[in-house]
Design a protein around this motif. Structure first.
Motif, short mmCIF file in Angstrom:
data_model
loop_
_atom_site.label_atom_id
_atom_site.label_comp_id
_atom_site.label_asym_id
_atom_site.label_seq_id
_atom_site.Cartn_x
_atom_site.Cartn_y
_atom_site.Cartn_z
N PRO A 56 0.82 -1.21 0.00
CA PRO A 56 0.00 0.00 0.00
C PRO A 56 0.86 1.26 0.00
CG PRO A 56 -0.83 -1.59 1.58
CD PRO A 56 0.48 -2.12 1.10
N PRO A 57 0.51 2.27 -0.79
CA PRO A 57 1.29 3.51 -0.87
C PRO A 57 1.56 4.15 0.48
CG PRO A 57 -0.34 3.45 -2.61
CD PRO A 57 -0.61 2.27 -1.74
N ALA A 58 0.58 4.11 1.39
CA ALA A 58 0.77 4.71 2.72
C ALA A 58 1.87 3.97 3.49
CB ALA A 58 -0.53 4.68 3.50
N ASP A 59 1.94 2.65 3.32
CA ASP A 59 3.00 1.88 3.98
C ASP A 59 4.36 2.21 3.38
OD1 ASP A 59 0.98 0.76 5.41
OD2 ASP A 59 1.10 -1.23 4.48
N PHE A 60 4.40 2.38 2.05
CA PHE A 60 5.65 2.75 1.39
C PHE A 60 6.17 4.07 1.95
CE2 PHE A 60 7.39 5.35 -2.19
CZ PHE A 60 8.60 4.70 -2.33
N VAL A 61 5.31 5.06 2.05
CA VAL A 61 5.71 6.37 2.58
C VAL A 61 6.19 6.22 4.02
CG1 VAL A 61 4.87 8.64 3.28
CG2 VAL A 61 4.21 7.70 1.06
N ALA A 62 5.45 5.49 4.84
CA ALA A 62 5.81 5.33 6.25
C ALA A 62 7.15 4.63 6.42
CB ALA A 62 4.71 4.57 6.99
N ASN A 63 7.42 3.63 5.58
CA ASN A 63 8.68 2.89 5.68
C ASN A 63 9.86 3.75 5.23
OD1 ASN A 63 7.44 0.61 6.67
ND2 ASN A 63 7.21 -0.35 4.66
N VAL A 64 9.70 4.46 4.13
CA VAL A 64 10.79 5.29 3.61
C VAL A 64 11.08 6.45 4.57
CG1 VAL A 64 11.48 6.87 1.76
CG2 VAL A 64 10.44 4.67 1.20
N LEU A 65 10.05 7.03 5.13
CA LEU A 65 10.22 8.20 6.01
C LEU A 65 10.19 7.81 7.49
CD1 LEU A 65 8.09 10.96 4.23
CD2 LEU A 65 10.50 10.34 3.90
N GLU A 66 10.61 6.60 7.79
CA GLU A 66 10.68 6.19 9.18
C GLU A 66 11.56 7.15 9.97
OE1 GLU A 66 11.99 2.33 11.93
OE2 GLU A 66 12.21 2.28 9.74
N GLY A 67 11.03 7.67 11.06
CA GLY A 67 11.76 8.67 11.85
C GLY A 67 11.19 10.06 11.72
N ALA A 68 10.37 10.28 10.67
CA ALA A 68 9.71 11.57 10.50
C ALA A 68 8.49 11.64 11.43
CB ALA A 68 9.28 11.77 9.05
N SER A 69 7.94 12.85 11.58
CA SER A 69 6.74 13.00 12.41
C SER A 69 5.56 12.33 11.72
CB SER A 69 6.44 14.48 12.62
OG SER A 69 6.02 15.09 11.40
N GLN A 70 4.58 11.92 12.51
CA GLN A 70 3.40 11.28 11.94
C GLN A 70 2.67 12.23 11.00
OE1 GLN A 70 2.71 7.94 12.44
NE2 GLN A 70 1.33 8.33 10.71
N LYS A 71 2.70 13.52 11.33
CA LYS A 71 2.06 14.52 10.48
C LYS A 71 2.70 14.55 9.10
CE LYS A 71 1.10 19.48 10.08
NZ LYS A 71 1.30 20.83 10.68
N THR A 72 4.03 14.54 9.08
CA THR A 72 4.75 14.55 7.80
C THR A 72 4.42 13.30 7.00
OG1 THR A 72 6.57 15.86 8.70
CG2 THR A 72 7.04 14.55 6.73
N SER A 103 10.19 16.93 -2.97
CA SER A 103 10.00 17.20 -1.55
C SER A 103 10.03 15.91 -0.72
CB SER A 103 8.69 17.96 -1.32
OG SER A 103 7.58 17.23 -1.81
N PHE A 104 9.52 14.82 -1.28
CA PHE A 104 9.52 13.53 -0.60
C PHE A 104 10.95 13.06 -0.36
CE2 PHE A 104 9.20 8.78 -0.98
CZ PHE A 104 8.55 8.56 0.23
N PHE A 105 11.79 13.17 -1.38
CA PHE A 105 13.16 12.71 -1.21
C PHE A 105 13.95 13.63 -0.28
CE2 PHE A 105 17.64 12.17 -2.49
CZ PHE A 105 17.77 10.84 -2.13
N LYS A 106 13.70 14.92 -0.34
CA LYS A 106 14.38 15.82 0.59
C LYS A 106 13.99 15.52 2.04
CE LYS A 106 15.32 19.70 -2.51
NZ LYS A 106 14.98 21.08 -2.91
N ALA A 107 12.74 15.09 2.24
CA ALA A 107 12.33 14.69 3.59
C ALA A 107 13.13 13.48 4.05
CB ALA A 107 10.82 14.39 3.60
#
Length: 535
Positions: A468-484, A521-525
Protein backbone atom coordinates in the motif's frame (compact mmCIF):
# COMPACT_ATOMS: atom_id res chain seq x y z
CA UNK A 1 58.11 68.53 -12.24
CA UNK A 2 60.28 65.61 -13.24
CA UNK A 3 58.68 62.14 -13.11
CA UNK A 4 61.23 59.43 -12.48
CA UNK A 5 61.00 55.82 -13.58
CA UNK A 6 60.40 54.89 -9.95
CA UNK A 7 57.37 57.21 -9.89
CA UNK A 8 55.97 55.54 -13.00
CA UNK A 9 56.37 52.08 -11.50
CA UNK A 10 54.73 53.13 -8.24
CA UNK A 11 51.69 54.75 -9.83
CA UNK A 12 48.67 52.46 -10.22
CA UNK A 13 50.37 49.56 -8.52
CA UNK A 14 47.91 47.10 -6.90
CA UNK A 15 49.24 44.88 -4.15
CA UNK A 16 46.06 42.79 -3.77
CA UNK A 17 46.68 39.07 -3.77
CA UNK A 18 44.66 35.85 -3.51
CA UNK A 19 47.58 34.01 -1.93
CA UNK A 20 45.96 33.65 1.50
CA UNK A 21 42.86 32.05 -0.04
CA UNK A 22 44.91 29.80 -2.31
CA UNK A 23 47.12 28.61 0.52
CA UNK A 24 44.17 27.72 2.71
CA UNK A 25 42.40 26.00 -0.18
CA UNK A 26 45.45 23.93 -1.06
CA UNK A 27 45.82 22.78 2.56
CA UNK A 28 42.22 21.70 3.04
CA UNK A 29 41.72 18.05 3.97
CA UNK A 30 38.68 16.81 2.07
CA UNK A 31 38.11 14.07 4.63
CA UNK A 32 36.54 16.56 7.01
CA UNK A 33 34.76 16.07 10.37
CA UNK A 34 31.35 15.79 8.69
CA UNK A 35 32.46 12.80 6.58
CA UNK A 36 34.27 11.29 9.54
CA UNK A 37 31.12 11.51 11.64
CA UNK A 38 28.96 9.94 8.93
CA UNK A 39 31.45 7.14 8.37
CA UNK A 40 31.68 6.46 12.10
CA UNK A 41 27.92 5.91 12.27
CA UNK A 42 27.75 3.48 9.36
CA UNK A 43 31.13 1.68 9.39
CA UNK A 44 30.69 0.49 12.98
CA UNK A 45 33.54 -1.67 14.27
CA UNK A 46 35.51 -1.15 11.05
CA UNK A 47 35.64 2.61 11.53
CA UNK A 48 39.09 2.90 13.14
CA UNK A 49 40.76 0.82 10.43
CA UNK A 50 38.98 2.67 7.62
CA UNK A 51 39.58 6.05 9.24
CA UNK A 52 43.35 5.48 9.26
CA UNK A 53 43.30 4.43 5.62
CA UNK A 54 41.29 7.47 4.60
CA UNK A 55 43.57 9.97 6.26
CA UNK A 56 46.43 9.05 3.92
CA UNK A 57 44.15 8.56 0.95
CA UNK A 58 42.55 11.97 1.39
CA UNK A 59 45.92 13.69 1.29
CA UNK A 60 46.58 12.18 -2.13
CA UNK A 61 43.13 13.07 -3.49
CA UNK A 62 43.04 16.66 -2.22
CA UNK A 63 46.57 17.52 -3.31
CA UNK A 64 48.34 15.46 -5.99
CA UNK A 65 45.22 14.04 -7.65
CA UNK A 66 43.46 17.39 -7.57
CA UNK A 67 46.41 18.98 -9.38
CA UNK A 68 46.28 16.27 -12.03
CA UNK A 69 42.51 16.75 -12.42
CA UNK A 70 42.91 20.49 -12.95
CA UNK A 71 45.56 19.92 -15.61
CA UNK A 72 43.46 17.38 -17.51
CA UNK A 73 40.62 19.94 -17.74
CA UNK A 74 42.52 22.25 -20.08
CA UNK A 75 40.85 22.72 -23.44
CA UNK A 76 43.99 21.91 -25.42
CA UNK A 77 44.38 18.43 -23.91
CA UNK A 78 40.87 17.09 -24.43
CA UNK A 79 40.73 13.53 -25.81
CA UNK A 80 40.84 13.05 -29.56
CA UNK A 81 41.03 10.18 -32.02
CA UNK A 82 44.05 8.97 -33.97
CA UNK A 83 42.42 6.64 -36.47
CA UNK A 84 45.50 5.41 -38.40
CA UNK A 85 49.16 4.83 -37.66
CA UNK A 86 51.97 5.83 -40.01
CA UNK A 87 51.56 2.60 -41.99
CA UNK A 88 47.84 3.05 -42.71
CA UNK A 89 46.74 0.52 -40.10
CA UNK A 90 43.40 1.37 -38.49
CA UNK A 91 44.18 1.67 -34.76
CA UNK A 92 41.52 4.08 -33.39
CA UNK A 93 43.76 5.25 -30.57
CA UNK A 94 42.05 7.46 -27.99
CA UNK A 95 44.67 10.10 -27.25
CA UNK A 96 44.58 11.48 -23.72
CA UNK A 97 47.07 13.59 -21.73
CA UNK A 98 49.70 11.94 -19.57
CA UNK A 99 48.10 13.49 -16.47
CA UNK A 100 44.94 11.49 -17.14
CA UNK A 101 46.91 8.29 -17.55
CA UNK A 102 48.74 8.94 -14.28
CA UNK A 103 45.54 9.79 -12.39
CA UNK A 104 43.75 6.78 -13.83
CA UNK A 105 46.58 4.43 -12.91
CA UNK A 106 46.68 5.67 -9.32
CA UNK A 107 42.89 5.69 -8.83
CA UNK A 108 42.37 2.19 -10.22
CA UNK A 109 45.59 0.99 -8.61
CA UNK A 110 43.99 1.73 -5.23
CA UNK A 111 41.99 -1.49 -5.68
CA UNK A 112 38.64 0.14 -4.96
CA UNK A 113 36.69 -2.98 -5.99
CA UNK A 114 38.93 -5.61 -4.47
CA UNK A 115 37.46 -8.12 -2.04
CA UNK A 116 40.27 -7.06 0.31
CA UNK A 117 38.78 -3.58 0.72
CA UNK A 118 35.82 -3.11 3.12
CA UNK A 119 32.70 -1.78 1.40
CA UNK A 120 32.54 1.38 3.49
CA UNK A 121 36.19 2.13 2.78
CA UNK A 122 35.54 1.89 -0.95
CA UNK A 123 32.41 4.05 -0.60
CA UNK A 124 34.20 6.80 1.33
CA UNK A 125 37.18 6.77 -1.03
CA UNK A 126 34.89 7.08 -4.03
CA UNK A 127 33.05 10.01 -2.44
CA UNK A 128 36.43 11.72 -2.07
CA UNK A 129 37.40 10.90 -5.67
CA UNK A 130 34.12 12.34 -6.95
CA UNK A 131 35.10 15.68 -5.42
CA UNK A 132 37.63 15.93 -8.24
CA UNK A 133 34.72 16.20 -10.69
CA UNK A 134 34.70 13.81 -13.64
CA UNK A 135 38.46 14.25 -14.16
CA UNK A 136 38.45 11.43 -16.69
CA UNK A 137 38.17 8.80 -13.93
CA UNK A 138 34.77 9.12 -12.22
CA UNK A 139 32.69 7.59 -15.02
CA UNK A 140 35.23 4.78 -15.62
CA UNK A 141 35.06 3.93 -11.90
CA UNK A 142 31.26 3.89 -12.06
CA UNK A 143 31.11 1.71 -15.16
CA UNK A 144 33.66 -0.73 -13.79
CA UNK A 145 31.51 -1.24 -10.69
CA UNK A 146 28.59 -2.28 -12.90
CA UNK A 147 30.66 -4.64 -15.04
CA UNK A 148 32.06 -6.39 -11.96
CA UNK A 149 28.61 -6.76 -10.39
CA UNK A 150 27.23 -8.25 -13.60
CA UNK A 151 30.00 -10.83 -13.82
CA UNK A 152 29.59 -11.74 -10.15
CA UNK A 153 25.83 -12.09 -10.48
CA UNK A 154 26.05 -14.36 -13.52
CA UNK A 155 29.19 -16.54 -13.41
CA UNK A 156 29.51 -18.73 -16.49
CA UNK A 157 31.82 -21.74 -16.45
CA UNK A 158 31.39 -22.15 -20.21
CA UNK A 159 33.32 -18.92 -20.71
CA UNK A 160 36.60 -18.95 -18.74
CA UNK A 161 37.38 -15.61 -20.37
CA UNK A 162 34.73 -14.00 -18.17
CA UNK A 163 36.44 -15.26 -15.03
CA UNK A 164 39.70 -13.68 -16.15
CA UNK A 165 37.92 -10.42 -17.00
CA UNK A 166 36.43 -10.37 -13.48
CA UNK A 167 39.86 -10.95 -11.99
CA UNK A 168 41.40 -8.23 -14.18
CA UNK A 169 38.82 -5.60 -13.21
CA UNK A 170 38.31 -6.50 -9.55
CA UNK A 171 41.63 -7.72 -8.17
CA UNK A 172 44.00 -6.81 -10.98
CA UNK A 173 46.42 -8.94 -12.98
CA UNK A 174 50.09 -8.43 -12.15
CA UNK A 175 49.27 -5.04 -10.70
CA UNK A 176 47.26 -3.90 -13.73
CA UNK A 177 43.60 -3.04 -13.08
CA UNK A 178 41.32 -3.09 -16.11
CA UNK A 179 38.64 -0.49 -16.83
CA UNK A 180 35.02 -1.24 -17.68
CA UNK A 181 32.41 0.55 -19.77
CA UNK A 182 28.76 0.14 -20.74
CA UNK A 183 27.56 0.70 -24.31
CA UNK A 184 23.80 0.50 -24.60
CA UNK A 185 22.51 3.61 -26.35
CA UNK A 186 21.69 3.57 -30.07
CA UNK A 187 20.79 6.51 -32.26
CA UNK A 188 17.12 5.55 -32.62
CA UNK A 189 16.45 4.69 -28.99
CA UNK A 190 18.40 6.70 -26.44
CA UNK A 191 17.23 5.28 -23.10
CA UNK A 192 14.78 2.98 -24.93
CA UNK A 193 16.85 -0.20 -24.72
CA UNK A 194 14.14 -2.47 -26.17
CA UNK A 195 14.59 -0.49 -29.38
CA UNK A 196 18.19 -1.75 -29.77
CA UNK A 197 18.95 -3.17 -33.20
CA UNK A 198 22.63 -4.06 -32.75
CA UNK A 199 22.78 -7.67 -33.94
CA UNK A 200 24.51 -10.54 -32.13
CA UNK A 201 25.24 -13.49 -34.43
CA UNK A 202 26.10 -16.85 -32.86
CA UNK A 203 29.67 -18.03 -33.36
CA UNK A 204 29.98 -21.31 -31.50
CA UNK A 205 29.41 -20.58 -27.83
CA UNK A 206 30.28 -16.91 -28.41
CA UNK A 207 28.75 -14.18 -30.56
CA UNK A 208 29.80 -11.62 -33.14
CA UNK A 209 28.33 -8.11 -33.01
CA UNK A 210 27.26 -6.08 -36.05
CA UNK A 211 25.91 -2.56 -36.02
CA UNK A 212 26.27 0.78 -34.25
CA UNK A 213 26.28 2.14 -30.72
CA UNK A 214 25.83 5.88 -30.64
CA UNK A 215 26.82 7.01 -27.15
CA UNK A 216 29.75 5.10 -25.69
CA UNK A 217 31.43 6.71 -22.70
CA UNK A 218 34.78 5.40 -21.50
CA UNK A 219 35.69 4.75 -25.12
CA UNK A 220 39.20 3.77 -23.97
CA UNK A 221 37.96 0.96 -21.67
CA UNK A 222 39.41 -2.54 -21.66
CA UNK A 223 36.01 -4.27 -21.51
CA UNK A 224 32.44 -3.15 -22.09
CA UNK A 225 28.92 -4.29 -21.26
CA UNK A 226 26.99 -4.19 -24.53
CA UNK A 227 23.29 -4.82 -25.18
CA UNK A 228 22.22 -6.38 -28.48
CA UNK A 229 19.54 -8.60 -30.02
CA UNK A 230 20.49 -12.15 -30.89
CA UNK A 231 19.93 -12.68 -34.59
CA UNK A 232 16.40 -13.84 -35.30
CA UNK A 233 14.96 -12.67 -31.96
CA UNK A 234 13.28 -9.47 -30.80
CA UNK A 235 14.62 -9.56 -27.23
CA UNK A 236 17.72 -7.78 -25.98
CA UNK A 237 20.56 -9.78 -24.43
CA UNK A 238 23.72 -8.69 -22.61
CA UNK A 239 27.33 -9.31 -23.62
CA UNK A 240 30.84 -8.55 -22.44
CA UNK A 241 33.09 -7.30 -25.22
CA UNK A 242 36.88 -7.07 -24.83
CA UNK A 243 38.39 -4.08 -26.59
CA UNK A 244 41.34 -6.19 -27.68
CA UNK A 245 41.79 -9.93 -28.00
CA UNK A 246 44.80 -11.51 -26.23
CA UNK A 247 48.08 -10.12 -27.57
CA UNK A 248 46.41 -7.41 -29.68
CA UNK A 249 46.44 -4.44 -27.31
CA UNK A 250 50.14 -3.74 -27.80
CA UNK A 251 49.57 -3.95 -31.58
CA UNK A 252 46.59 -1.54 -31.27
CA UNK A 253 44.43 -4.01 -33.18
CA UNK A 254 40.87 -3.62 -31.91
CA UNK A 255 38.41 -6.47 -31.53
CA UNK A 256 36.30 -6.14 -34.67
CA UNK A 257 35.02 -2.60 -34.17
CA UNK A 258 35.86 0.99 -35.04
CA UNK A 259 35.45 4.23 -33.11
CA UNK A 260 33.96 6.67 -35.59
CA UNK A 261 34.51 9.81 -33.55
CA UNK A 262 34.75 11.36 -30.08
CA UNK A 263 31.73 13.46 -29.14
CA UNK A 264 31.98 17.09 -28.08
CA UNK A 265 30.09 17.39 -24.76
CA UNK A 266 29.34 20.40 -22.57
CA UNK A 267 30.64 18.58 -19.48
CA UNK A 268 32.68 15.53 -18.45
CA UNK A 269 34.91 16.75 -21.26
CA UNK A 270 37.94 14.78 -20.03
CA UNK A 271 35.95 11.59 -20.59
CA UNK A 272 36.11 10.24 -24.16
CA UNK A 273 32.60 9.42 -25.37
CA UNK A 274 32.51 7.84 -28.81
CA UNK A 275 30.37 6.36 -31.56
CA UNK A 276 31.20 2.70 -32.20
CA UNK A 277 30.74 0.61 -35.31
CA UNK A 278 30.84 -3.15 -34.71
CA UNK A 279 32.03 -5.29 -37.59
CA UNK A 280 32.03 -8.75 -36.07
CA UNK A 281 33.42 -8.00 -32.60
CA UNK A 282 33.81 -11.12 -30.45
CA UNK A 283 31.34 -10.98 -27.54
CA UNK A 284 30.73 -13.24 -24.55
CA UNK A 285 27.10 -13.68 -23.44
CA UNK A 286 26.36 -12.93 -19.79
CA UNK A 287 23.09 -13.36 -17.94
CA UNK A 288 19.91 -15.03 -19.25
CA UNK A 289 19.34 -14.72 -22.99
CA UNK A 290 16.58 -12.31 -23.94
CA UNK A 291 16.63 -10.64 -20.51
CA UNK A 292 19.18 -7.99 -21.39
CA UNK A 293 16.99 -5.00 -20.58
CA UNK A 294 16.12 -6.31 -17.13
CA UNK A 295 19.73 -7.31 -16.50
CA UNK A 296 21.13 -4.00 -17.69
CA UNK A 297 18.63 -1.89 -15.76
CA UNK A 298 18.47 -4.06 -12.65
CA UNK A 299 22.23 -4.33 -12.19
CA UNK A 300 24.36 -2.07 -14.35
CA UNK A 301 22.16 1.02 -14.51
CA UNK A 302 21.07 0.69 -10.89
CA UNK A 303 24.69 0.82 -9.76
CA UNK A 304 25.44 3.72 -12.10
CA UNK A 305 22.48 5.67 -10.74
CA UNK A 306 23.55 4.87 -7.19
CA UNK A 307 27.05 6.13 -7.94
CA UNK A 308 25.74 9.33 -9.51
CA UNK A 309 24.08 10.10 -6.17
CA UNK A 310 27.41 9.60 -4.41
CA UNK A 311 29.10 11.80 -7.01
CA UNK A 312 26.57 14.59 -6.49
CA UNK A 313 27.29 14.52 -2.78
CA UNK A 314 30.99 14.86 -3.54
CA UNK A 315 30.38 17.73 -5.96
CA UNK A 316 28.25 19.61 -3.43
CA UNK A 317 30.64 19.04 -0.54
CA UNK A 318 33.44 20.57 -2.56
CA UNK A 319 31.29 23.51 -3.65
CA UNK A 320 30.22 24.18 -0.06
CA UNK A 321 33.78 23.96 1.25
CA UNK A 322 35.31 26.31 -1.31
CA UNK A 323 32.43 28.80 -1.28
CA UNK A 324 32.66 29.02 2.51
CA UNK A 325 36.40 29.53 2.36
CA UNK A 326 36.09 32.29 -0.22
CA UNK A 327 33.23 33.95 1.67
CA UNK A 328 35.50 34.14 4.71
CA UNK A 329 38.40 35.53 2.65
CA UNK A 330 36.93 38.03 0.23
CA UNK A 331 36.21 41.58 1.44
CA UNK A 332 33.87 43.84 -0.55
CA UNK A 333 32.61 47.27 0.44
CA UNK A 334 34.42 46.96 3.76
CA UNK A 335 32.93 43.63 4.88
CA UNK A 336 33.64 39.99 4.22
CA UNK A 337 31.24 38.29 1.82
CA UNK A 338 30.03 35.95 4.55
CA UNK A 339 28.99 38.92 6.72
CA UNK A 340 26.23 40.03 4.37
CA UNK A 341 22.88 38.40 5.24
CA UNK A 342 22.06 37.47 1.65
CA UNK A 343 25.46 35.85 1.18
CA UNK A 344 25.31 34.17 4.60
CA UNK A 345 21.92 32.73 3.62
CA UNK A 346 23.36 31.39 0.36
CA UNK A 347 26.34 29.81 2.12
CA UNK A 348 24.09 28.17 4.69
CA UNK A 349 21.77 26.87 1.96
CA UNK A 350 24.72 25.37 0.06
CA UNK A 351 26.14 23.67 3.15
CA UNK A 352 22.76 22.26 4.19
CA UNK A 353 22.14 20.83 0.72
CA UNK A 354 25.62 19.29 0.62
CA UNK A 355 25.32 17.70 4.05
CA UNK A 356 21.75 16.54 3.43
CA UNK A 357 22.73 14.98 0.09
CA UNK A 358 25.79 13.25 1.54
CA UNK A 359 23.78 11.96 4.52
CA UNK A 360 21.16 10.58 2.15
CA UNK A 361 23.83 8.87 0.05
CA UNK A 362 25.25 7.19 3.16
CA UNK A 363 21.80 6.03 4.28
CA UNK A 364 20.86 4.59 0.88
CA UNK A 365 24.21 2.82 0.57
CA UNK A 366 23.71 1.35 4.02
CA UNK A 367 20.38 -0.10 2.88
CA UNK A 368 22.07 -1.42 -0.26
CA UNK A 369 24.73 -3.23 1.79
CA UNK A 370 22.27 -4.68 4.30
CA UNK A 371 19.93 -6.25 1.77
CA UNK A 372 20.38 -9.77 0.43
CA UNK A 373 21.00 -9.69 -3.33
CA UNK A 374 19.72 -6.13 -3.85
CA UNK A 375 20.52 -6.15 -7.57
CA UNK A 376 17.74 -7.96 -9.36
CA UNK A 377 16.29 -8.01 -12.84
CA UNK A 378 12.92 -6.83 -11.52
CA UNK A 379 11.33 -7.25 -8.08
CA UNK A 380 11.66 -10.91 -7.00
CA UNK A 381 8.28 -12.47 -6.22
CA UNK A 382 9.70 -15.47 -4.34
CA UNK A 383 11.18 -13.42 -1.51
CA UNK A 384 9.50 -12.81 1.88
CA UNK A 385 7.13 -9.85 1.78
CA UNK A 386 9.17 -7.59 4.07
CA UNK A 387 12.34 -8.20 2.05
CA UNK A 388 10.46 -7.44 -1.17
CA UNK A 389 9.34 -4.16 0.36
CA UNK A 390 12.89 -3.24 1.32
CA UNK A 391 14.15 -4.12 -2.16
CA UNK A 392 11.41 -1.96 -3.63
CA UNK A 393 12.32 0.91 -1.28
CA UNK A 394 15.94 0.70 -2.42
CA UNK A 395 14.97 0.66 -6.09
CA UNK A 396 12.84 3.80 -5.76
CA UNK A 397 15.31 5.61 -3.50
CA UNK A 398 18.09 5.08 -6.03
CA UNK A 399 15.89 6.59 -8.76
CA UNK A 400 14.76 9.48 -6.55
CA UNK A 401 18.32 10.21 -5.49
CA UNK A 402 19.50 10.26 -9.08
CA UNK A 403 16.98 12.83 -10.29
CA UNK A 404 16.85 14.95 -7.14
CA UNK A 405 20.56 15.10 -6.33
CA UNK A 406 21.53 16.01 -9.88
CA UNK A 407 18.83 18.68 -10.08
CA UNK A 408 19.65 20.24 -6.73
CA UNK A 409 23.35 19.77 -7.38
CA UNK A 410 23.17 22.08 -10.39
CA UNK A 411 21.45 24.69 -8.21
CA UNK A 412 24.10 24.33 -5.51
CA UNK A 413 26.97 24.68 -7.97
CA UNK A 414 25.35 27.75 -9.51
CA UNK A 415 24.87 29.32 -6.07
CA UNK A 416 28.46 28.52 -5.13
CA UNK A 417 29.69 30.15 -8.32
CA UNK A 418 27.71 33.29 -7.42
CA UNK A 419 29.62 33.57 -4.12
CA UNK A 420 32.79 34.04 -6.17
CA UNK A 421 31.04 36.69 -8.33
CA UNK A 422 33.01 37.34 -11.53
CA UNK A 423 35.79 35.02 -10.48
CA UNK A 424 33.24 32.22 -10.22
CA UNK A 425 33.05 31.79 -13.99
CA UNK A 426 36.81 31.88 -14.52
CA UNK A 427 37.85 28.37 -15.52
CA UNK A 428 41.33 28.62 -13.99
CA UNK A 429 40.20 30.31 -10.78
CA UNK A 430 38.28 27.35 -9.37
CA UNK A 431 36.90 23.94 -10.25
CA UNK A 432 33.27 25.07 -9.89
CA UNK A 433 32.48 25.89 -13.56
CA UNK A 434 33.87 22.52 -14.62
CA UNK A 435 31.98 20.60 -11.94
CA UNK A 436 28.81 22.55 -12.77
CA UNK A 437 28.99 21.27 -16.34
CA UNK A 438 29.75 17.76 -15.08
CA UNK A 439 26.66 17.65 -12.89
CA UNK A 440 24.43 18.88 -15.71
CA UNK A 441 25.71 16.01 -17.86
CA UNK A 442 25.22 13.55 -14.99
CA UNK A 443 21.56 14.58 -14.88
CA UNK A 444 21.16 13.09 -18.38
CA UNK A 445 23.18 9.88 -17.81
CA UNK A 446 21.27 6.67 -17.14
CA UNK A 447 17.86 8.16 -17.84
CA UNK A 448 16.87 11.85 -17.82
CA UNK A 449 14.55 13.33 -15.22
CA UNK A 450 11.19 12.86 -16.94
CA UNK A 451 11.94 9.25 -17.85
CA UNK A 452 12.78 8.34 -14.26
CA UNK A 453 9.84 10.30 -12.85
CA UNK A 454 7.62 8.18 -15.11
CA UNK A 455 9.41 5.01 -14.01
CA UNK A 456 8.87 5.79 -10.32
CA UNK A 457 5.19 6.56 -10.87
CA UNK A 458 4.56 3.32 -12.74
CA UNK A 459 6.58 1.30 -10.23
CA UNK A 460 4.44 2.52 -7.34
CA UNK A 461 1.23 1.96 -9.29
CA UNK A 462 2.21 -1.65 -10.02
CA UNK A 463 2.97 -2.53 -6.41
CA UNK A 464 -0.22 -1.25 -4.78
CA UNK A 465 -1.77 -4.76 -4.54
CA UNK A 466 0.98 -5.95 -2.18
CA UNK A 467 2.55 -2.72 -0.91
CA UNK A 468 0.00 0.00 0.00
CA UNK A 469 1.29 3.51 -0.87
CA UNK A 470 0.77 4.71 2.72
CA UNK A 471 3.00 1.88 3.98
CA UNK A 472 5.65 2.75 1.39
CA UNK A 473 5.71 6.37 2.58
CA UNK A 474 5.81 5.33 6.25
CA UNK A 475 8.68 2.89 5.68
CA UNK A 476 10.79 5.29 3.61
CA UNK A 477 10.22 8.20 6.01
CA UNK A 478 10.68 6.19 9.18
CA UNK A 479 11.76 8.67 11.85
CA UNK A 480 9.71 11.57 10.50
CA UNK A 481 6.74 13.00 12.41
CA UNK A 482 3.40 11.28 11.94
CA UNK A 483 2.06 14.52 10.48
CA UNK A 484 4.75 14.55 7.80
CA UNK A 485 4.14 10.88 6.96
CA UNK A 486 0.36 11.39 6.75
CA UNK A 487 0.70 14.43 4.49
CA UNK A 488 3.01 12.66 2.02
CA UNK A 489 0.86 9.52 2.06
CA UNK A 490 -2.25 11.56 1.29
CA UNK A 491 -0.48 13.33 -1.59
CA UNK A 492 0.81 10.07 -3.04
CA UNK A 493 -2.58 8.33 -2.88
CA UNK A 494 -4.18 11.32 -4.59
CA UNK A 495 -1.54 11.52 -7.33
CA UNK A 496 -1.90 7.82 -8.13
CA UNK A 497 -5.49 8.56 -9.14
CA UNK A 498 -4.47 11.48 -11.37
CA UNK A 499 -3.49 11.35 -15.10
CA UNK A 500 0.24 11.84 -14.46
CA UNK A 501 1.09 9.47 -17.32
CA UNK A 502 -2.09 9.98 -19.35
CA UNK A 503 -2.72 11.77 -22.63
CA UNK A 504 -1.54 15.37 -22.83
CA UNK A 505 -4.12 17.78 -21.44
CA UNK A 506 -4.25 20.65 -18.98
CA UNK A 507 -5.25 18.20 -16.26
CA UNK A 508 -2.43 15.74 -17.01
CA UNK A 509 0.23 18.47 -17.23
CA UNK A 510 -0.93 19.88 -13.89
CA UNK A 511 -0.78 16.41 -12.36
CA UNK A 512 2.67 15.86 -13.86
CA UNK A 513 3.89 19.11 -12.33
CA UNK A 514 2.56 18.09 -8.92
CA UNK A 515 4.20 14.67 -9.26
CA UNK A 516 7.56 16.29 -10.00
CA UNK A 517 7.24 18.53 -6.93
CA UNK A 518 6.09 15.63 -4.78
CA UNK A 519 9.10 13.47 -5.66
CA UNK A 520 11.48 16.32 -4.95
CA UNK A 521 10.00 17.20 -1.55
CA UNK A 522 9.52 13.53 -0.60
CA UNK A 523 13.16 12.71 -1.21
CA UNK A 524 14.38 15.82 0.59
CA UNK A 525 12.33 14.69 3.59
CA UNK A 526 14.20 11.37 3.45
CA UNK A 527 17.55 13.18 3.24
CA UNK A 528 16.60 15.39 6.18
CA UNK A 529 15.92 12.30 8.32
CA UNK A 530 19.32 10.91 7.27
CA UNK A 531 21.03 14.16 8.26
CA UNK A 532 19.25 14.31 11.62
CA UNK A 533 20.41 10.76 12.34
CA UNK A 534 24.03 11.97 12.12
CA UNK A 535 23.52 14.66 14.74
Amino acid sequence: MNITSQDVQARGKNSYTFDEFLEKRSNLDWYNPFLQNALKKYAGSQYDQIHNELQNFSLAVSSEWNTLAERTARLEVRPYMLHFDAFNHRIDRVVRPMETHQLEKEVFGAGLFSSKMPSWESFAKRMLIHQLGEAGVACPVTCTIGLIALLEQYPNEDHPELKQILQHTKEGLDGDFAIGAQFMTEIQGGSDLPANVLEAVADGKNYRLYGNKFFCSVAHADYSVVTAKISGTDKVSTFIVPSWLPGDKAKEKRNGYEINRIKWKMGTAELPTGEFQYNGALAYPVGPAGKGVAVAVGIVLTLSRLEIGIACAGFMLRAAREASLYGDFRTVFGKKVKDYPLSARTLKKIENAAHRTAAGAFKIYDLFLRLDQPLNAGTPVDQPLELRKQLFNLRELVLLQKICATNEGAEVLRDAISVFAGHGVMEEFSSLPRIFRDIVVNEQWEGPRNLLLTQIYRDIQRMTDWYPPADFVANVLEGASQKTIDEFAEQLIDLLQRPVCGEVSEASMEAAEEWDLFCDSFFKAYQTIALEELQ
